[in-house]
Write an enzyme that holds these catalytic residues in place. Structure first.
Site, short mmCIF file in Angstrom:
data_model
loop_
_atom_site.label_atom_id
_atom_site.label_comp_id
_atom_site.label_asym_id
_atom_site.label_seq_id
_atom_site.Cartn_x
_atom_site.Cartn_y
_atom_site.Cartn_z
N SER A 75 0.85 -1.18 0.00
CA SER A 75 0.00 0.00 0.00
C SER A 75 0.89 1.23 0.00
O SER A 75 2.04 1.18 0.46
CB SER A 75 -0.89 0.02 1.25
N TYR A 81 -1.91 -0.64 10.47
CA TYR A 81 -1.97 -0.90 9.03
C TYR A 81 -0.71 -0.37 8.34
O TYR A 81 -0.07 -1.08 7.56
CB TYR A 81 -3.22 -0.24 8.44
#
Length: 258
Positions: free
Chosen positions: A148, A165
């Site tokens: 990501s 995350y």
């Protein structure tokens, strides 16, 4: 060799974790269109069944296996089943992921562990299992990790804090580099795709909260579409990328370029 032949995946088996919806299903469509038989894993059988029906309607051979990457003891058995029932795995797309939004001081430990267990520990274990049972014995393979842009940069203070995350995806970025160097002599490439903001179930909350800020920070001033990951996924899964390894490639409309 003609370029079409370099991109051809006929006869290849691609395992895509978290493949029942979102980015995983989009990647399955791309690889299946170019001839791969696709194997999808995800936690929910009903979503897997819907994905299989969708792919079958496109003429793509699809197999589905319910599995939770956070349940570590289940990983080796499901890979063994896939190899026994479908055949050796040539392409592994580590797409399954989890996220959690909370300030660091209020972040529950169980939520931290859930994110790290799925995004890093489960990814490691399924990669290890596929290497042992398919790629190392056959002396070839393509591993594509879905990282990501959150693994390439920090978090805008206007957005919901997502420390677990971001931390996990930063780990995926360096997992990719390190494993690529280790496996290069074995004919196995390892790369990651680092998506920016795409409208998926996982990003629904983030977009509801901060879509306008995201668009303002993105040079292309748009979110990712259903087609924006497909070309890169196909490239990294095919022989056209035989000399590409250890790369973390952002597909983000330019958000990490500024």
């Amino acid at each position: 060799m003609a370029l079409k032949e370099l991109l051809d995946l006929t006869g290849k088996t691609a395992l895509i974790t978290g493949g029942s919806r979102g980015l995983g299903l989009q990647i399955a469509e791309a690889l299946g269109e170019y001839g791969a038989r696709v194997v999808l894993t995800a936690r929910k059988q009903n979503e897997l069944d819907e994905a299989k029906a969708h792919l079958s309607g496109l003429g793509i051979e699809a197999h589905v296996y319910a599995n939770d990457l956070g349940a570590f003891d289940s990983i080796d058995p499901v890979v063994e089943r896939i190899v026994a029932e479908v055949g050796p795995i040539h392409i592994l797309v580590n797409n399954a992921g989890a996220t959690w939004g909370a300030s660091t001081v209020d972040h529950p430990l169980d939520a931290w562990l859930k994110v790290i267990n799925v995004n890093l520990n489960g990814l490691f274990l399924i990669t290890q299992s596929v290497l042992k049972r398919s790629m190392l014995p056959q002396g070839a393979g393509r591993i594509i990790n879905i990282a990501s842009v959150a693994g390439l940069q920090g978090n805008d203070p206007r957005m919901t804090p997502t420390l677990a995350y971001n931390t996990s995806k930063g780990g995926v970025v360096n997992f990719t580099r390190t494993l690529a160097a280790e496996l290069a002599p074995d004919g196995i490439t390892v790369n990651s795709i680092c998506p920016g903001y795409f409208p998926t179930k996982m990003t629904k909350g983030t977009l509801a909260y901060g879509e306008q800020a995201i668009l303002a920070a993105t040079p292309m001033h748009r979110l990712g579409t259903d087609a924006d990951l497909k070309g890169l996924a196909l490239l990294l899964a095919s022989d056209a990328s035989a000399y590409i390894t250890g790369q973390n490639i952002a597909v983000d409309g330019g958000i990490t370029s500024v």
